[in-house]
Scaffold this active site. Structure first.
Site, PDB file in Angstrom:
ATOM      1  CB  THR A  19     -29.021 -35.096  46.920  1.00 46.87           C
ATOM      2  OG1 THR A  19     -29.202 -33.701  46.739  1.00 46.87           O
ATOM      3  CG2 THR A  19     -28.834 -35.405  48.393  1.00 46.87           C
ATOM      4  CG  ASP A  20     -30.247 -38.578  42.696  1.00 51.25           C
ATOM      5  OD1 ASP A  20     -31.137 -38.172  43.477  1.00 51.25           O
ATOM      6  OD2 ASP A  20     -30.083 -39.779  42.432  1.00 51.25           O
ATOM      7  CB  ALA A  21     -33.013 -34.955  39.767  1.00 52.72           C
ATOM      8  CG  LEU A  24     -32.700 -41.095  46.397  1.00 54.94           C
ATOM      9  CD1 LEU A  24     -32.891 -42.345  45.561  1.00 54.94           C
ATOM     10  CD2 LEU A  24     -33.217 -41.298  47.797  1.00 54.94           C
TER      11      LEU A  24
END
Length: 142
Positions: A19-21, A24
């Site tokens: 996931t990203d920040a 997602l």
């Protein structure tokens, strides 16, 4: 050639590193997940990338790809990855891969499309790096 479905779906649980920040699944991670799915597809036939290199003298690099992002995936989602061989020529194969999850609208039986990709893979000789015919046995169900 008619399409060929994979004999099993690969299941991937989304973890923190996917996931990203914003929480997602980061877009580039789908390439890793799809690659792992193709490796597992080979493993069901007692094959691996290193066995293709060492025993058969072939590499299967990605030549090009097109991805479409339909919905976001989140931490802890279980993604079902499928692959369908859409086209095959002497030295290239086009694989449609999809990531789906159970619908979040309460319908457990329905799967929603998260990401789809058309990945063109070319077969090359390990020594010359020139195109080489795909072995027919690679596409025979065992």
């Amino acid at each position: 050639m008619s399409t060929t479905h994979s004999s099993f779906p690969y299941i991937h649980r989304v973890c923190y590193s996917d996931t990203d920040a914003a929480g997602l699944v980061y877009h580039a991670r789908y390439l890793d997940i799809f690659e792992r799915s193709r490796a597992e597809w080979l493993a069901q036939f007692d094959l691996s990338p290193s066995k293709l290199i060492n025993d058969f003298g072939i590499l299967l690099p990605v030549r090009d790809l097109q991805m479409n992002f339909h919905k976001p995936a989140y931490l802890d989602d279980l993604l079902q990855i499928d692959q369908i061989i859409e086209r095959r020529s002497k030295a290239q194969v086009s694989v449609r891969q999809t990531a789906k999850r159970k619908s979040q609208d309460g319908n457990e039986a329905e799967m929603e499309l998260i990401v789809s990709a058309l990945i063109n893979i070319v077969c090359v000789d390990t020594t010359t790096l020139k195109p080489k015919a795909l072995p027919e046995w690679l596409f025979l169900a065992k």
